[in-house]
Scaffold this motif. Structure first.
Motif, PDB file in Angstrom:
ATOM      1  N   GLN A 145     -10.145  52.941  -2.355  1.00  0.00           N
ATOM      2  CA  GLN A 145      -8.911  53.664  -1.863  1.00  0.00           C
ATOM      3  C   GLN A 145      -8.715  54.969  -2.724  1.00  0.00           C
ATOM      4  OE1 GLN A 145      -6.479  50.099  -0.496  1.00  0.00           O
ATOM      5  NE2 GLN A 145      -6.041  51.823   0.898  1.00  0.00           N
TER       6      GLN A 145
ATOM      7  N   GLY B 203      -0.804  53.691   1.673  1.00  0.00           N
ATOM      8  CA  GLY B 203      -0.843  52.042   1.958  1.00  0.00           C
ATOM      9  C   GLY B 203      -0.435  51.791   3.593  1.00  0.00           C
TER      10      GLY B 203
ATOM     11  N   SER C  24       1.405  56.587  -1.190  1.00  0.00           N
ATOM     12  CA  SER C  24       0.082  56.527  -1.832  1.00  0.00           C
ATOM     13  C   SER C  24       0.032  55.887  -3.138  1.00  0.00           C
ATOM     14  CB  SER C  24      -0.291  57.910  -2.062  1.00  0.00           C
ATOM     15  OG  SER C  24       0.482  58.736  -2.872  1.00  0.00           O
TER      16      SER C  24
ATOM     17  N   LYS D  41      -1.330  50.131  -2.259  1.00  0.00           N
ATOM     18  CA  LYS D  41      -2.808  50.009  -1.813  1.00  0.00           C
ATOM     19  C   LYS D  41      -3.085  48.600  -2.266  1.00  0.00           C
ATOM     20  CE  LYS D  41      -4.440  54.655  -2.584  1.00  0.00           C
ATOM     21  NZ  LYS D  41      -3.162  55.634  -3.127  1.00  0.00           N
TER      22      LYS D  41
ATOM     23  N   SER E  24      -1.793  46.010   0.409  1.00  0.00           N
ATOM     24  CA  SER E  24      -2.390  46.291   1.753  1.00  0.00           C
ATOM     25  C   SER E  24      -3.469  45.364   1.745  1.00  0.00           C
ATOM     26  CB  SER E  24      -2.894  47.635   1.806  1.00  0.00           C
ATOM     27  OG  SER E  24      -1.857  48.661   2.043  1.00  0.00           O
TER      28      SER E  24
ATOM     29  N   HIS F 156      -7.516  47.076   5.646  1.00  0.00           N
ATOM     30  CA  HIS F 156      -7.887  46.981   4.391  1.00  0.00           C
ATOM     31  C   HIS F 156      -7.964  45.724   3.476  1.00  0.00           C
ATOM     32  CE1 HIS F 156      -5.711  51.067   4.480  1.00  0.00           C
ATOM     33  NE2 HIS F 156      -6.856  51.219   4.157  1.00  0.00           N
TER      34      HIS F 156
END
Length: 275
Positions: free
Chosen positions: A133, A139, A161, A166, A169, A176
């Motif tokens: 990512q 996310g 972000s 991330k 997620s 994801h």
């Protein structure tokens, strides 16, 4: 000036506190060695006790990876090569490292005694799936809700972000979701390739990922306290309770300039042999 004998050890460092204005314009001498330093964090510096004349810099950006070789005494550039990155994947990064290394003429490569590499902060990799990512991706909304409820208002890790968004997620987003238990930023991944060669993924799992303040900031790391806040640990533990602890998933974080590994190769630009 010549390289030392085969017993030379290459020492990998996280970013020096000394910086330069551009990727190709400065080499700074430290105590008994030379360190190539980069302008924008995150970056990896690598030093060797040697009098070899050249130094190299690798820059991994959004659309291309670039290599510059300079004369360390004068900062004169003697070689430059660029390779486009059509995709952002672990395989593409590895191929770019090898292609850029292979591009350097042997008479120059044999004189390189130091190299630095940088990447984009908050670009993240999951292992073993190799899920990537990039820094501009956001996310999952549920991950953001969890972070914003647990952490202080306006915390850097609460941005859409952030690295933490991330990471979470992986467990709350069907888009994801992975079975990954190793988390690394882009530059963490690149430095493991440089240090461990083809066994870098095994090393990441068994030895753990090492990051620095610049990368880990968006993961919630507090550089003033030099630790992850309790709420970060609790959030990650809760999210990954069925897989692994936060201590196993979150990268170990060291100060910029800390030694993170040693490779015994006598040829500094050894990517052509290792990848």
């Amino acid at each position: 000036m010549k390289m030392l004998a085969a017993s030379v050890k290459l020492t990998f460092l996280l970013p020096s506190t000394v910086t330069c204005d551009k990727l190709r314009n400065r080499v700074v001498r430290g105590p008994g060695s030379w360190t190539v330093v980069q302008a924008q964090p995150p970056r990896l510096a690598l030093t060797v006790m040697s009098n070899a004349a050249l130094a190299a810099g690798l820059d991994f950006g959004t659309s291309a990876a670039r290599l510059s070789v300079i004369v360390r005494a004068t900062s004169e550039e003697v070689w430059f090569q660029s390779r486009s990155l059509a995709q952002q994947s672990v395989l593409d990064w590895c191929n770019a490292l090898r292609a850029l290394s292979d591009s350097v003429p042997e008479d120059l490569a044999s004189q390189i005694s130091a190299v630095a590499v940088d990447g984009t902060s908050a670009s993240c990799v999951g292992l073993p799936s190799h899920s990537v990512q990039m820094y501009y991706e956001t996310g999952n909304p549920e991950a953001l809700r969890i972070i914003r409820e647990a952490g202080p208002a306006g915390h850097v890790a609460s941005s859409a972000s952030s690295s933490l968004a991330k990471l979470l997620s992986w467990t709350v987003s069907s888009e994801h979701q992975t079975d990954d238990t190793v988390f690394a930023h882009q530059v963490d991944c690149l430095q493991m390739m440089l240090i461990h060669g083809p066994r870098w993924q095994e090393a990441a799992k068994t030895l753990g990922v090492i990051s620095d303040w610049h990368n880990a900031l968006k993961l919630g790391y507090d550089p003033l306290l030099e630790q992850y806040p309790d709420w970060i640990i609790e959030v990650v533990d809760q999210a990954f309770r069925s897989r692994a602890s936060a201590g196993a998933i979150l990268p170990k974080v060291v100060r910029p300039g800390s030694v993170v590994g040693v490779n015994p190769s006598s040829h500094l630009f050894f990517l052509r042999f290792f990848l």
